[in-house]
Design an enzyme around this catalytic site. Sequence first.
Site, mmCIF file in Angstrom:
data_model
loop_
_atom_site.group_PDB
_atom_site.id
_atom_site.type_symbol
_atom_site.label_atom_id
_atom_site.label_comp_id
_atom_site.label_asym_id
_atom_site.label_seq_id
_atom_site.Cartn_x
_atom_site.Cartn_y
_atom_site.Cartn_z
ATOM 1 N N LYS A 29 0.826 -1.216 0.000
ATOM 2 C CA LYS A 29 0.000 0.000 0.000
ATOM 3 C C LYS A 29 0.859 1.264 0.000
ATOM 4 C CE LYS A 29 -1.972 -1.319 3.868
ATOM 5 N NZ LYS A 29 -1.364 -2.658 3.995
ATOM 6 N N THR A 30 1.859 1.278 0.867
ATOM 7 C CA THR A 30 2.684 2.482 0.997
ATOM 8 C C THR A 30 3.588 2.657 -0.221
ATOM 9 O OG1 THR A 30 2.594 2.236 3.388
ATOM 10 C CG2 THR A 30 4.309 3.685 2.523
HETATM 11 P P1 GDP Z 1 2.161 -2.047 3.145
HETATM 12 O O1 GDP Z 1 2.339 -2.642 4.508
HETATM 13 O O2 GDP Z 1 0.951 -2.622 2.468
HETATM 14 O O3 GDP Z 1 2.186 -0.565 3.139
HETATM 15 O O4 GDP Z 1 3.394 -2.571 2.240
HETATM 16 P P2 GDP Z 1 4.735 -1.812 1.833
HETATM 17 O O5 GDP Z 1 4.450 -0.795 0.765
HETATM 18 O O6 GDP Z 1 5.428 -1.344 3.046
HETATM 19 O O7 GDP Z 1 5.540 -2.980 1.138
HETATM 20 C C1 GDP Z 1 5.956 -4.119 1.864
HETATM 21 C C2 GDP Z 1 7.184 -4.708 1.222
HETATM 22 O O8 GDP Z 1 6.892 -5.203 -0.070
HETATM 23 C C3 GDP Z 1 8.325 -3.706 1.054
HETATM 24 O O9 GDP Z 1 9.543 -4.340 1.354
HETATM 25 C C4 GDP Z 1 8.247 -3.343 -0.405
HETATM 26 O O10 GDP Z 1 9.491 -2.965 -0.949
HETATM 27 C C5 GDP Z 1 7.766 -4.641 -1.023
HETATM 28 N N1 GDP Z 1 7.034 -4.414 -2.267
HETATM 29 C C6 GDP Z 1 6.041 -3.535 -2.477
HETATM 30 N N2 GDP Z 1 5.580 -3.607 -3.742
HETATM 31 C C7 GDP Z 1 6.324 -4.568 -4.370
HETATM 32 C C8 GDP Z 1 6.327 -5.104 -5.688
HETATM 33 O O11 GDP Z 1 5.564 -4.712 -6.577
HETATM 34 N N3 GDP Z 1 7.231 -6.081 -5.935
HETATM 35 C C9 GDP Z 1 8.103 -6.543 -5.000
HETATM 36 N N4 GDP Z 1 8.940 -7.508 -5.358
HETATM 37 N N5 GDP Z 1 8.099 -6.063 -3.749
HETATM 38 C C10 GDP Z 1 7.241 -5.089 -3.431
HETATM 39 MG MG MG Z 2 2.246 0.745 4.767
#
Ligand code: GDP
Ligand code: MG
Length: 399
Positions: A29-30
């Site tokens: 999400k972030t």
């Molecule tokens: P949130 O908790 O939903 O906000 O998730 P984050 O945006 O913090 O992402 C969680 C992890 O997944 C991080 O380490 C990101 O770098 C990784 N990540 C996010 N999007 C992708 C993607 O499209 N591909 C890959 N391989 N990793 C991703």
């Molecule tokens: Mg987040």
Amino acid sequence: TRSRFFSSQPQPDRKNVNIGTIGHVDHGKTTLTAAITKYLHKKGLAKYVPYGEIDKAPEEKARGITINACHVGYSTERRTYAHTDCPGHADYIKNMISGASQMDGAVLVVAATDGQMPQTREHLLLAKQVGVSKIIVYINKTDLVDAEVLELVELEIRELLEDFGFDGAHCPLIFGSALEALEGQDTERGTKSIQKLLDALDSYIPYPERDCKSPFMLPIDNTFSVSGRGTVVVGTLTRGTLKKNAEAELLGFDLSLKTTVSDIQAFKQSLPEVRAGDHVGALVRNVKLKDIKRGMVLCAPKSLKLSNRFKASIYFLTKGEGGRSKPIANKYCQQLFSQTWTVPCRIDLDDDVTMLMPGEYGNVKLTLLWKMVMSPGQQFTVRENNFTVATGIVTETMP
Ligand code: GDP
Ligand code: MG
């Protein structure tokens, strides 16, 4: 003074479309939020907000609760968005139950590596309960899986949306990699997926408009009498259009009174009609001042029902948030506040739940001491000795 009740200016229609990213922790999400701002920054339509800045969102106080939420603003060629991203699951729950940021639509982020997860379902349930009707799906992390997996994830998520009462068959669904987009890769799953997402937002999420077509509803803030004329009720019209000489009902505190609106005052003048969002005073015929009070609702005849039993979702604040230190047991009795009123209330937990801890949320039944008007989506708080200990949202009116 009385003139104050009529002095407010017309509220301009909101220009922003309010959206947010929802979904399971770590699904991206972030990263997606940061990628959108970076992509639009290059077009001069946003300030780039890096990942780290979004995730260390400052605490904000909404309805007495501490919520971590980051609001980023950006524009497409067509309109302006206010986008909310929360760092933690608990923040999403508090944000949605308390109505801190009313979303016009949401982007559900699902990692293709996991598919649906528990928080995916919880966020969809909450979104449904708070009245978010438009969901756009962003299937993320497609760089990590094979094409066949994507088809299965799409099937699964469309079915899940249908299960929760969303239009899963037709809602936009985009495959992408938020990470590759953030890295600036100009590929289908990179920045092109961001453009697809923005196009979907522009076309699928309706522009927020005041609801002037539904039967009118005016929660009463104040009442007074004007000698020689009669009783005036004051409040903000939350929906519909109120016309002079309209038949109306006054509902609340077990009472149901019939009346006619014989004059309407707003913006310091008498008007033939007023619309949702207007702060008005309505002269009500054949009603004595002593029979009505703040907390009742003036509404179109037969459009709303009185009840004292409701189903609701509720979140109990932690001690750190100013809430209770002890758990909540069944038949918990306290003051319930909503809109303009306070009524003693009993809260019954679900049959299979023996207690709720501070910091937890659950589904409950409310029994009010008096019959009031509460509609699904209506927010309330529970207070003990004037301290907010819970925030909730009505999900169903029971007969
Ligand atoms: P949130 O908790 O939903 O906000 O998730 P984050 O945006 O913090 O992402 C969680 C992890 O997944 C991080 O380490 C990101 O770098 C990784 N990540 C996010 N999007 C992708 C993607 O499209 N591909 C890959 N391989 N990793 C991703
Ligand atoms: Mg987040």
